[in-house]
Design a protein around this motif. Structure first.
Motif, PDB file in Angstrom:
ATOM      1  N   GLU A   2      -4.428   2.572  -7.751  1.00  0.00           N
ATOM      2  CA  GLU A   2      -3.958   1.416  -6.984  1.00  0.00           C
ATOM      3  C   GLU A   2      -4.779   0.128  -7.188  1.00  0.00           C
ATOM      4  O   GLU A   2      -4.208  -0.913  -7.440  1.00  0.00           O
ATOM      5  CB  GLU A   2      -3.912   1.780  -5.494  1.00  0.00           C
ATOM      6  N   TRP A 105      -3.426   0.581   0.234  1.00  0.00           N
ATOM      7  CA  TRP A 105      -4.830   0.846  -0.092  1.00  0.00           C
ATOM      8  C   TRP A 105      -5.627   1.048   1.192  1.00  0.00           C
ATOM      9  O   TRP A 105      -6.442   1.957   1.294  1.00  0.00           O
ATOM     10  CB  TRP A 105      -5.373  -0.317  -0.917  1.00  0.00           C
ATOM     11  N   SER A 108      -4.893   4.398   2.612  1.00  0.00           N
ATOM     12  CA  SER A 108      -5.486   5.490   1.829  1.00  0.00           C
ATOM     13  C   SER A 108      -6.981   5.656   2.118  1.00  0.00           C
ATOM     14  O   SER A 108      -7.518   6.740   1.968  1.00  0.00           O
ATOM     15  CB  SER A 108      -5.259   5.273   0.339  1.00  0.00           C
TER      16      SER A 108
END
Length: 111
Positions: A2, A105, A108
């Motif tokens: 990412e 992001w 995560s």
């Protein structure tokens, strides 16, 4: 991964934005256009920093804030009629996609 995708997306946005910013009135090239450029480069710096750091939370939050600042600058440029609507739609598309990437992001890493 990412972070690398988001870095590329920001670089693509900066490349596009330079074309748009070149069409700003001369009186705005050292004011609003300069602020937009500064904000875009800050966004890029924060993504790079965040990718390198072990503890990302604070940098991630700064990244999120900087994206909002950039969105405000771009909207202001549109309201002042420095950016044509069609170009704004493309630019806003980049900003939306970058926002979604930042959100993913953040999720995560649980910020």
């Amino acid at each position: 991964m990412e972070p690398l995708k988001i870095k590329q997306k920001i670089e693509d946005m900066i490349t596009y934005a330079y074309i748009v910013l070149a069409q700003f009135p001369k009186s705005e090239k050292h004011t609003l256009a300069a602020e937009i450029k500064r904000s875009m480069f800050r966004l890029l710096e924060l993504v790079i920093a965040c990718n390198k750091k072990y503890f990302k939370k604070t940098t991630m939050q700064e990244l999120d804030v900087e994206l909002d600042v950039l969105r405000s600058y771009v909207r202001l440029a549109v309201n002042l009629k420095f950016v044509p609507l069609k170009k704004y739609e493309i630019w806003a598309g980049y900003l939306t996609e970058i926002g979604k990437m930042i959100g993913g992001w953040m999720k995560s890493i649980r910020v």
